[in-house]
Structures are given as C-alpha cells and as structure tokens.
Design a protein around this motif. Structure first.
Motif, PDB file in Angstrom:
ATOM      1  N   ALA A 199      65.125  16.356  26.888  1.00 22.83           N
ATOM      2  CA  ALA A 199      65.621  15.540  27.998  1.00 22.83           C
ATOM      3  C   ALA A 199      65.326  16.214  29.335  1.00 22.83           C
ATOM      4  N   SER A 200      65.518  17.539  29.401  1.00 25.25           N
ATOM      5  CA  SER A 200      65.247  18.273  30.643  1.00 25.25           C
ATOM      6  C   SER A 200      63.761  18.240  30.984  1.00 25.25           C
ATOM      7  N   VAL A 201      62.915  18.473  29.987  1.00 30.38           N
ATOM      8  CA  VAL A 201      61.465  18.482  30.204  1.00 30.38           C
ATOM      9  C   VAL A 201      60.996  17.096  30.654  1.00 30.38           C
ATOM     10  N   GLU A 202      61.447  16.051  29.954  1.00 29.44           N
ATOM     11  CA  GLU A 202      61.047  14.685  30.307  1.00 29.44           C
ATOM     12  C   GLU A 202      61.493  14.317  31.716  1.00 29.44           C
ATOM     13  N   ALA A 203      62.711  14.715  32.074  1.00 33.02           N
ATOM     14  CA  ALA A 203      63.224  14.406  33.415  1.00 33.02           C
ATOM     15  C   ALA A 203      62.400  15.115  34.489  1.00 33.02           C
ATOM     16  N   LEU A 204      62.060  16.378  34.238  1.00 28.91           N
ATOM     17  CA  LEU A 204      61.301  17.141  35.229  1.00 28.91           C
ATOM     18  C   LEU A 204      59.853  16.670  35.348  1.00 28.91           C
ATOM     19  N   LEU A 205      59.299  16.143  34.267  1.00 27.17           N
ATOM     20  CA  LEU A 205      57.909  15.666  34.306  1.00 27.17           C
ATOM     21  C   LEU A 205      57.790  14.200  34.740  1.00 27.17           C
ATOM     22  N   ALA A 206      58.909  13.499  34.819  1.00 27.74           N
ATOM     23  CA  ALA A 206      58.866  12.077  35.207  1.00 27.74           C
ATOM     24  C   ALA A 206      58.401  11.942  36.651  1.00 27.74           C
ATOM     25  N   PRO A 207      57.562  10.936  36.927  1.00 31.98           N
ATOM     26  CA  PRO A 207      57.165  10.713  38.317  1.00 31.98           C
ATOM     27  C   PRO A 207      58.409  10.447  39.160  1.00 31.98           C
ATOM     28  N   PRO A 208      58.393  10.874  40.432  1.00 37.12           N
ATOM     29  CA  PRO A 208      59.577  10.728  41.289  1.00 37.12           C
ATOM     30  C   PRO A 208      60.123   9.301  41.347  1.00 37.12           C
ATOM     31  N   ASN A 209      59.249   8.292  41.313  1.00 35.06           N
ATOM     32  CA  ASN A 209      59.752   6.925  41.419  1.00 35.06           C
ATOM     33  C   ASN A 209      60.417   6.448  40.145  1.00 35.06           C
ATOM     34  N   GLU A 210      60.266   7.189  39.040  1.00 37.65           N
ATOM     35  CA  GLU A 210      60.938   6.831  37.795  1.00 37.65           C
ATOM     36  C   GLU A 210      62.198   7.658  37.560  1.00 37.65           C
ATOM     37  N   GLY A 211      62.261   8.823  38.203  1.00 36.74           N
ATOM     38  CA  GLY A 211      63.345   9.744  37.902  1.00 36.74           C
ATOM     39  C   GLY A 211      64.481   9.589  38.815  1.00 36.74           C
TER      40      GLY A 211
END
Length: 127
Positions: free
Chosen positions: A115-127
């Motif tokens: 969850a942490s990795v996915e959140a940090l790698l998500a594009p800013p407009n998705e996160g």
C-alpha cells in the motif's frame, strides 16, 4: 507503461528477500543491496523509480543514503520509503529532513508495504 524498478536496501538478508519477493509479486522489478554503500554504487550505475531502504545498516545508513541520492539529479524526486525498527518522532523528523517520501515501522505487514509503495508511485493526480 514500463514496470517500475525499485531498489531495496536492507542488511538483513531474510528481510531483504521478503521485501523483494513481495514487490516482485506485485509486478515490480526489484534490485537488492545489502547496505547503503552498495546501494549508492548500484544506484549510480543504474536507474530506479523508487528506493525502499532500511535505516540502521553498516557502511552507510538509510539517512545517509537518502541524502546522497537526493543530491543526485537522477534521484532528486523519486519516492524514497524508509523502513526502521526505531519509530520515534526524532527518527521520523530526520527521515523527512533527509528527503524520505514515506516511513514504515518494522515489523510491517506485506500488505502495508504494498500500500505504501503503490501510494508513493501513484501519479499526483491519482494520489
């Protein structure tokens, strides 16, 4: 879209393998290093989309590694997740000051890591 490449750094071989296996199962390309010094050398000779590093390691600790990589244009803006058994405010503040994008206290659940990795790698407009 290319598969994100993650550099995983931990001096514990078993924990490094567990983190690597978890991330590979999530579809990421993973390169492992056993300490900050090795990771710094690997990072300089390669290209990574994210760093996941332990804090307490021989040769070069996680804070020093993050500072060294942040000073490099190629790694100035990539997500950097710090892992540590020490999780008091002082360590959190030091991690943020060094340039860590996130912090995860050990021991952690593999789902928490993902969850942490996915959140940090998500594009800013998705996160």
């Amino acid at each position: 879209m290319s598969v994100p490449s993650i550099l995983v750094v931990d001096d514990s071989p078993s924990l490094r393998r567990m983190i690597g296996a978890c991330l590979r199962a999530g579809g990421y390309t993973v390169t492992e290093a056993s300490d900050g010094k090795e990771a710094h050398e690997v990072a300089r000779s390669g290209s990574f989309d994210m760093l996941v590093t332990d804090q307490v390691m021989p040769a070069m600790d996680g804070l020093s590694l993050i500072r060294a990589l942040r000073a490099t244009p190629a790694y100035a803006t990539i997500p950097m997740l710090m892992l540590s058994t020490e999780h008091d405010e002082r360590i959190l503040d030091q991690a943020r000051e060094a340039g860590a994008s996130g912090f995860l206290a050990k021991p952690f659940d593999p789902d928490e890591l993902m969850a942490s990795v996915e959140a940090l790698l998500a594009p800013p407009n998705e996160g």
